[in-house]
Write an enzyme that holds these catalytic residues in place. Structure first.
Site, PDB file in Angstrom:
ATOM      1  CB  CYS A  11      -0.920  -0.001   1.218  1.00  0.00           C
ATOM      2  SG  CYS A  11      -2.333  -1.108   0.959  1.00  0.00           S
ATOM      3  N   PRO A  12       0.500   2.259  -0.724  1.00  0.00           N
ATOM      4  CG  PRO A  12       0.461   4.490  -1.527  1.00  0.00           C
ATOM      5  CD  PRO A  12       1.358   3.446  -0.862  1.00  0.00           C
TER       6      PRO A  12
END
Length: 70
Positions: A11-12
């Site tokens: 992530c992201p």
């Protein structure tokens, strides 16, 4: 339903890919995001709330379904 394979990405990146790909869907269509980063379990529902899309849940570990609302 389309499937977006983001396994192996931190992530992201899964949320970024979701944001880019959801534009290709028609209103009411769904996308399944496959992501094995534990942060995705929080990040994808949070992104849906911020962007007013519908988080449909996680039908299986590492899978997250989103419906385009707007």
């Amino acid at each position: 339903m389309i499937e977006l394979d983001c396994r192996g990405e931190k992530c992201p990146l899964p949320v970024i890919h979701l944001a880019q790909r959801i534009k290709d869907l028609k209103i009411g269509q769904t996308v399944r995001v496959l992501a094995d980063d534990p942060a995705a379990a929080n990040d994808i529902p949070a992104w849906c709330r911020m962007k007013e899309q519908e988080y449909l849940g996680s039908p299986s570990p590492g899978a997250f379904e989103v419906r385009r609302l707007s």
